[in-house]
Design a protein around this motif. Structure first.
Motif, PDB file in Angstrom:
ATOM      1  N   SER A   1     -15.123  -0.180  -0.551  1.00 22.69           N
ATOM      2  CA  SER A   1     -16.614  -0.527  -0.269  1.00 22.69           C
ATOM      3  C   SER A   1     -17.153  -1.626  -0.968  1.00 22.69           C
ATOM      4  CB  SER A   1     -17.323   0.779  -0.878  1.00 22.69           C
ATOM      5  OG  SER A   1     -17.167   0.543  -2.395  1.00 22.69           O
ATOM      6  N   GLY A   2     -15.965  -2.182  -1.470  1.00 23.16           N
ATOM      7  CA  GLY A   2     -16.393  -3.739  -2.206  1.00 23.16           C
ATOM      8  C   GLY A   2     -17.092  -3.552  -3.556  1.00 23.16           C
ATOM      9  N   ALA A   3     -17.385  -2.115  -4.196  1.00 16.28           N
ATOM     10  CA  ALA A   3     -17.682  -1.853  -5.498  1.00 16.28           C
ATOM     11  C   ALA A   3     -16.807  -2.480  -6.463  1.00 16.28           C
ATOM     12  CB  ALA A   3     -17.983  -0.682  -5.595  1.00 16.28           C
ATOM     13  N   SER A   4     -15.603  -2.656  -6.027  1.00 12.32           N
ATOM     14  CA  SER A   4     -14.563  -2.970  -7.064  1.00 12.32           C
ATOM     15  C   SER A   4     -13.891  -4.609  -6.490  1.00 12.32           C
ATOM     16  CB  SER A   4     -13.468  -2.165  -7.330  1.00 12.32           C
ATOM     17  OG  SER A   4     -13.924  -0.853  -7.919  1.00 12.32           O
ATOM     18  N   ASP A   5     -13.759  -5.425  -7.421  1.00  6.14           N
ATOM     19  CA  ASP A   5     -13.093  -6.555  -7.126  1.00  6.14           C
ATOM     20  C   ASP A   5     -11.465  -6.370  -7.128  1.00  6.14           C
ATOM     21  OD1 ASP A   5     -15.600  -8.384  -6.961  1.00  6.14           O
ATOM     22  OD2 ASP A   5     -15.592  -7.898  -9.026  1.00  6.14           O
ATOM     23  N   ILE A   6     -10.872  -5.550  -7.996  1.00 11.19           N
ATOM     24  CA  ILE A   6      -9.640  -5.373  -8.200  1.00 11.19           C
ATOM     25  C   ILE A   6      -9.572  -4.049  -8.678  1.00 11.19           C
ATOM     26  CG2 ILE A   6      -7.506  -5.823  -9.494  1.00 11.19           C
ATOM     27  CD1 ILE A   6      -9.124  -8.502 -10.595  1.00 11.19           C
ATOM     28  N   ALA A   7      -8.397  -3.183  -7.937  1.00  8.61           N
ATOM     29  CA  ALA A   7      -8.276  -1.905  -8.197  1.00  8.61           C
ATOM     30  C   ALA A   7      -6.959  -1.562  -8.716  1.00  8.61           C
ATOM     31  CB  ALA A   7      -8.611  -0.905  -6.914  1.00  8.61           C
ATOM     32  N   LEU A   8      -6.755  -0.528  -9.437  1.00 11.72           N
ATOM     33  CA  LEU A   8      -5.606   0.203  -9.665  1.00 11.72           C
ATOM     34  C   LEU A   8      -5.536   1.572  -9.170  1.00 11.72           C
ATOM     35  CD1 LEU A   8      -3.189  -0.502 -11.735  1.00 11.72           C
ATOM     36  CD2 LEU A   8      -4.333   0.908 -13.532  1.00 11.72           C
ATOM     37  N   LEU A   9      -4.627   1.633  -8.403  1.00 12.33           N
ATOM     38  CA  LEU A   9      -4.668   3.004  -7.380  1.00 12.33           C
ATOM     39  C   LEU A   9      -3.372   3.418  -7.191  1.00 12.33           C
ATOM     40  CD1 LEU A   9      -3.817   1.218  -4.788  1.00 12.33           C
ATOM     41  CD2 LEU A   9      -6.007   0.783  -4.437  1.00 12.33           C
ATOM     42  N   ARG A  10      -3.058   4.478  -6.416  1.00 13.83           N
ATOM     43  CA  ARG A  10      -1.755   4.860  -5.891  1.00 13.83           C
ATOM     44  C   ARG A  10      -1.717   5.003  -4.386  1.00 13.83           C
ATOM     45  NH1 ARG A  10       0.808   7.662  -9.908  1.00 13.83           N
ATOM     46  NH2 ARG A  10      -0.593   8.310 -11.706  1.00 13.83           N
ATOM     47  N   PRO A  11      -0.887   3.966  -3.699  1.00 10.69           N
ATOM     48  CA  PRO A  11      -1.023   3.767  -2.268  1.00 10.69           C
ATOM     49  C   PRO A  11      -0.526   5.253  -1.764  1.00 10.69           C
ATOM     50  CG  PRO A  11      -0.130   1.932  -3.378  1.00 10.69           C
ATOM     51  CD  PRO A  11      -0.127   2.972  -4.197  1.00 10.69           C
ATOM     52  N   PRO A  12      -0.580   5.562  -0.459  1.00 11.05           N
ATOM     53  CA  PRO A  12      -1.220   4.800   0.518  1.00 11.05           C
ATOM     54  C   PRO A  12      -2.773   4.789   0.611  1.00 11.05           C
ATOM     55  CG  PRO A  12      -0.401   6.798   1.663  1.00 11.05           C
ATOM     56  CD  PRO A  12      -0.296   6.831   0.031  1.00 11.05           C
ATOM     57  N   VAL A  13      -3.473   3.686   1.019  1.00  9.75           N
ATOM     58  CA  VAL A  13      -4.950   3.696   1.017  1.00  9.75           C
ATOM     59  C   VAL A  13      -5.387   2.998   2.220  1.00  9.75           C
ATOM     60  CG1 VAL A  13      -5.611   4.046  -1.469  1.00  9.75           C
ATOM     61  CG2 VAL A  13      -5.139   1.657  -0.490  1.00  9.75           C
ATOM     62  N   ASP A  14      -6.511   3.160   2.962  1.00  6.96           N
ATOM     63  CA  ASP A  14      -6.825   2.801   4.076  1.00  6.96           C
ATOM     64  C   ASP A  14      -7.873   1.370   3.756  1.00  6.96           C
ATOM     65  OD1 ASP A  14      -5.778   4.531   5.724  1.00  6.96           O
ATOM     66  OD2 ASP A  14      -7.363   6.004   5.587  1.00  6.96           O
ATOM     67  N   VAL A  15      -7.210   0.360   3.393  1.00  3.31           N
ATOM     68  CA  VAL A  15      -7.833  -0.796   3.261  1.00  3.31           C
ATOM     69  C   VAL A  15      -6.750  -1.846   3.785  1.00  3.31           C
ATOM     70  CG1 VAL A  15      -8.661  -2.477   1.665  1.00  3.31           C
ATOM     71  CG2 VAL A  15      -8.690  -0.039   0.903  1.00  3.31           C
ATOM     72  N   PRO A  16      -6.985  -2.041   5.097  1.00  2.00           N
ATOM     73  CA  PRO A  16      -6.099  -2.850   5.729  1.00  2.00           C
ATOM     74  C   PRO A  16      -5.879  -4.322   5.310  1.00  2.00           C
ATOM     75  CG  PRO A  16      -8.033  -2.564   7.179  1.00  2.00           C
ATOM     76  CD  PRO A  16      -7.996  -1.642   6.050  1.00  2.00           C
ATOM     77  N   ASP A  17      -6.498  -4.992   4.548  1.00  2.00           N
ATOM     78  CA  ASP A  17      -6.598  -6.370   4.249  1.00  2.00           C
ATOM     79  C   ASP A  17      -6.072  -6.398   2.787  1.00  2.00           C
ATOM     80  OD1 ASP A  17      -9.111  -5.286   3.585  1.00  2.00           O
ATOM     81  OD2 ASP A  17      -9.962  -7.346   3.813  1.00  2.00           O
ATOM     82  N   ALA A  18      -5.931  -5.522   2.129  1.00  2.00           N
ATOM     83  CA  ALA A  18      -5.408  -5.351   0.804  1.00  2.00           C
ATOM     84  C   ALA A  18      -4.161  -5.983   0.793  1.00  2.00           C
ATOM     85  CB  ALA A  18      -5.416  -3.968   0.139  1.00  2.00           C
ATOM     86  N   LYS A  19      -4.096  -6.690  -0.490  1.00  2.00           N
ATOM     87  CA  LYS A  19      -2.736  -7.349  -0.985  1.00  2.00           C
ATOM     88  C   LYS A  19      -2.326  -6.381  -2.259  1.00  2.00           C
ATOM     89  CE  LYS A  19      -1.989 -10.504   1.901  1.00  2.00           C
ATOM     90  NZ  LYS A  19      -0.722 -10.190   2.926  1.00  2.00           N
ATOM     91  N   MET A  20      -1.151  -6.087  -2.571  1.00  2.00           N
ATOM     92  CA  MET A  20      -0.834  -5.064  -3.805  1.00  2.00           C
ATOM     93  C   MET A  20       0.379  -5.613  -4.394  1.00  2.00           C
ATOM     94  SD  MET A  20      -1.468  -1.332  -2.349  1.00  2.00           S
ATOM     95  CE  MET A  20      -2.886  -0.810  -1.066  1.00  2.00           C
ATOM     96  N   ALA A  21       0.438  -5.110  -5.753  1.00  2.00           N
ATOM     97  CA  ALA A  21       1.424  -5.516  -6.428  1.00  2.00           C
ATOM     98  C   ALA A  21       1.998  -4.085  -7.238  1.00  2.00           C
ATOM     99  CB  ALA A  21       1.273  -6.552  -7.661  1.00  2.00           C
ATOM    100  N   ILE A  22       3.200  -3.682  -6.943  1.00  2.00           N
ATOM    101  CA  ILE A  22       3.729  -2.565  -7.480  1.00  2.00           C
ATOM    102  C   ILE A  22       3.670  -2.630  -8.944  1.00  2.00           C
ATOM    103  CG2 ILE A  22       5.509  -0.521  -7.403  1.00  2.00           C
ATOM    104  CD1 ILE A  22       3.486  -0.999  -5.114  1.00  2.00           C
ATOM    105  N   VAL A  23       3.111  -1.748  -9.714  1.00  2.00           N
ATOM    106  CA  VAL A  23       3.088  -1.768 -11.293  1.00  2.00           C
ATOM    107  C   VAL A  23       4.056  -0.711 -11.891  1.00  2.00           C
ATOM    108  CG1 VAL A  23       1.153  -3.067 -11.472  1.00  2.00           C
ATOM    109  CG2 VAL A  23       1.053  -0.719 -11.662  1.00  2.00           C
ATOM    110  N   ALA A  24       4.234   0.500 -11.039  1.00  2.00           N
ATOM    111  CA  ALA A  24       4.933   1.801 -11.633  1.00  2.00           C
ATOM    112  C   ALA A  24       5.451   2.518 -10.513  1.00  2.00           C
ATOM    113  CB  ALA A  24       4.095   2.516 -12.662  1.00  2.00           C
TER     114      ALA A  24
END
Length: 290
Positions: free
Chosen positions: A131-154
């Motif tokens: 939604s754009g409410a967050s600039d950065i997110a800590l989450l558990r993929p998969p998520v429906d944000v096609p233009d997202a970049k991610m770095a696996i942390v755990a």
């Protein structure tokens, strides 16, 4: 259009879904919807291969140019509204182990940046990123944000959360097929493909799960399980963080690894958010970027 571009590049639904951090059913449904909207097939596909049609090949360079321009416009807009505040959303249950490590030293390094952290429940597994409410997110993929970049942390394994009275609760490990006919606690419908991922839709052969109840938080989920309403699927860390009387966690041996990731949308990062992302990644030298 981003889904189309990813599939046109990979020509493989599994790999494209992994690149996009979404489920294969979500990708397939989006492509079919796009083809209906355009009134033409973009891909020739069968059980063994995926190939662009003539229409798909001709449209692809236009899509890539359009996406480039959209990203440039969003990046310009983000820079215009940089007020030095970065909004960090985190999915419930993901922040306890890694968020403090990721943000360690950030206040000292960036005294000019105000970091706002907001917890999100299962109703929005993107933790505000979509939604754009967050600039950065800590989450558990998969998520429906096609233009997202991610770095696996755990990385974690799947576990079944069972009532202690359940016949399978005494087992040392389980296979997923042993649990598919059991009543299950699921995330709210707004979670979309994430909800399907967590009730193991990929191995159900199209058969819907027996949904016993919905829960938007882990507390609600384990309470329902302890009451015997149904079981749930979760991750190994939650067995430690949310252990409660009346429930038993049993490892599931044949499910894929569950990831926790830092995610952001490059085209929408302010300069402040971009600096914070770089800091967070520097705290994880082995992070895998996608």
């Amino acid at each position: 259009m981003r889904y189309f571009e990813a599939l046109a590049t990979e020509l493989n639904y599994r790999r494209a879904a992994e690149v996009l951090f979404i489920t294969q059913p979500a990708l397939s449904g989006a492509i079919q919807s796009l083809e209906r909207t355009l009134g033409t097939r973009l891909f020739d596909r069968d059980t063994k291969s995926v190939a662009l049609t003539d229409s798909g090949r001709e449209w692809l360079p236009h899509v890539r140019r359009a996406l480039h321009e959209v990203d440039a416009a969003l990046e310009a807009a983000a820079m215009l509204v940089d007020h030095g505040t970065v909004r960090l959303g985190y999915l419930i249950g993901t922040g306890a182990d890694v968020m403090f490590e990721l943000l360690d030293g950030a206040d000292r390094v960036f005294p000019d940046i105000r970091i706002e952290t907001v917890e999100y429940d299962f109703s929005d597994p993107t933790a505000g990123l979509a939604s754009g409410a967050s600039d950065i997110a800590l989450l558990r993929p998969p998520v429906d944000v096609p233009d997202a970049k991610m770095a696996i942390v755990a990385e974690e394994s799947w576990v079944a959360c069972l009532p202690k009275s359940h016949p399978l609760a005494t087992r040392s490990e389980l296979r997923i097929e042993e649990l598919l006919d059991e009543p299950i606690i699921v995330a709210p419908k707004s979670a979309g493909g994430w909800r399907e991922y967590w009730y193991a839709a990929d191995v159900r052969g199209g058969k819907p799960p027996m949904i016993a109840a919905e829960a938007a938080t882990y507390e609600a989920e384990v309470t329902l399980v302890s009451r015997g309403v149904g079981l749930s699927f979760t991750t190994s860390s939650l067995a430690r963080l949310y252990d409660r009387p009346g429930i038993q966690f049993v490892p599931i041996t044949d499910r894929p690894i569950s990831y926790t990731a830092v995610a952001w949308r490059p085209s929408r990062l302010t300069m402040s958010a971009s600096r914070l992302v770089e800091h967070m990644l520097s705290r994880l030298p082995s992070a895998k970027k996608s």
